[in-house]
Scaffold this active site. Sequence first.
Site, mmCIF file in Angstrom:
data_model
loop_
_atom_site.group_PDB
_atom_site.id
_atom_site.type_symbol
_atom_site.label_atom_id
_atom_site.label_comp_id
_atom_site.label_asym_id
_atom_site.label_seq_id
_atom_site.Cartn_x
_atom_site.Cartn_y
_atom_site.Cartn_z
ATOM 1 N N ARG A 277 36.925 89.392 -2.378
ATOM 2 C CA ARG A 277 38.078 90.199 -1.934
ATOM 3 C C ARG A 277 39.227 90.216 -2.913
ATOM 4 N NH1 ARG A 277 37.747 88.974 4.570
ATOM 5 N NH2 ARG A 277 35.477 89.571 4.641
ATOM 6 N N ARG A 292 42.152 81.144 1.219
ATOM 7 C CA ARG A 292 42.085 82.327 0.963
ATOM 8 C C ARG A 292 41.656 82.596 -0.702
ATOM 9 N NH1 ARG A 292 44.133 86.285 4.242
ATOM 10 N NH2 ARG A 292 45.454 84.559 5.185
ATOM 11 N N GLU A 364 41.948 81.033 11.476
ATOM 12 C CA GLU A 364 40.795 81.838 11.622
ATOM 13 C C GLU A 364 39.580 81.298 10.960
ATOM 14 O OE1 GLU A 364 38.991 86.005 10.457
ATOM 15 O OE2 GLU A 364 41.236 85.746 10.251
ATOM 16 N N SER A 367 35.849 86.135 12.857
ATOM 17 C CA SER A 367 36.185 87.327 13.776
ATOM 18 C C SER A 367 34.838 88.155 14.136
ATOM 19 C CB SER A 367 36.920 88.562 12.970
ATOM 20 O OG SER A 367 38.312 87.979 12.657
ATOM 21 N N ARG A 407 35.451 78.083 4.976
ATOM 22 C CA ARG A 407 36.495 77.675 6.055
ATOM 23 C C ARG A 407 35.940 76.572 6.854
ATOM 24 N NH1 ARG A 407 41.061 82.066 7.529
ATOM 25 N NH2 ARG A 407 41.678 82.644 5.402
#
Length: 443
Positions: A277, A292, A364, A367, A407
């Site tokens: 990403r 990130r 987070e 999801s 993560r």
Amino acid sequence: MFDIKWIRANAEAFDAAVSRRKGISVRASDLLAIDDRRRDIITRLNDAQEKRNALSKQIGQAKAQKDEAKAQELMAEVASLKDFIPQGEADERAVELELSNALSVIPNLVFDDVPDGTDETGNVEYFGRNGSPETAAKARAPKPKLSFAPKEHYEIGEAMGQMDFETAAKLSGSRFVVLKGQVARLERAIGQFMLDLHTTEHGYTEVQPPLLVRDEALFGTNQLPKFEEDLFFTPHGESRLALIPTAEVPLTNFVRESILAEEELPLRLTALTPCFRSEAGSAGRDTRGMLRQHQFNKVEMVSITTPETSVDEHERMLACAETVLQRLGLHYRVMNLCTGDIGFGAKKTYDLEVWLPGQDTYREISSVSVCGDFQARRMDARYRPSGEKQAPRFVHTLNGSGTAVGRCLIAVMENYQQADGSVSIPEVLQPYMGGIKAIGGRG
């Protein structure tokens, strides 16, 4: 993706639902105005084609009657229609593209039990369909009580000499990392543990999908056109391919342009893949450490179901992701995302947020979303109900991370850090680490 016929029949309901979405100003009347122009062009085209066919018959009759003047008059009229029809067909294609483009950037309509809100501050903690704070707490590990000032993951990893951002920057720039030695092995162990759990206990089929996908696949899972700037593309012949931002893209697109038998559902797939990403919309956020990154590993879960079972499948998928954190002994909470924070293609999303002592906050780590038939319409993915003589129906799609491996590595390092700089290995991961019980420090 929406059916314009449904919007026409449910204009008020559409407006009420889409108004709950942040920053969306489109209304049914805007879309129906485009569709009215399309319908008008189609009507005029059909009339012209019918008239041309009728005139062609009359020309034949006039010639059979040796009425050349009448035949020439009719032929002139047909010629004028031949000029109109190609232009009308071009106009039809143009307005159909306009309508398709307008529909493609409208986000999914959320369920009634999704809380209203403008951003993440509107998210509401979720304790299970029939749960309570007390029952939820029993299933989760408590926050760790450390007798020393906790460090962040990058401080721990850099002190070990096994988390190297400087070398990664030389190779690729910012937002990359080089993992080495036992930290690299721990990251691999976490991913393998997740895959084994989901395939042996949760009924998912392991897949190794392509990491490069076509635009059509990205459109199907709604990364295109809205999120094009977040993708990495590479030329491929006269077109292009994109590195996957998540394995949701190839796994969900397995059923594109297909009609499944109901007996094949639910279809549950999982994959451990790198994800890529550009993080175009996150400038200045989480610039330190691994939170990130442009490249990271993730275990993805995808389910394809019937409409009647998708809500229950959503709860099941959440439980699968929660089990990962429970087995690792990590403290976390579940949030029901509000209308201002939920993803573009989701009807409802649960975020799992893991506790990070080094940051003294929740972040987070997964999801889990149910999309209804939103993606299925974009992919033309349907199923044929068993024992019924009716048209195929669109499937429902769900996706969830189970979980983000990088993560999860961060969470293990911060929650299991020791005062001497070592990191204890959760018991469930020790078989994947060759029996090692700690890394770094004096471990």
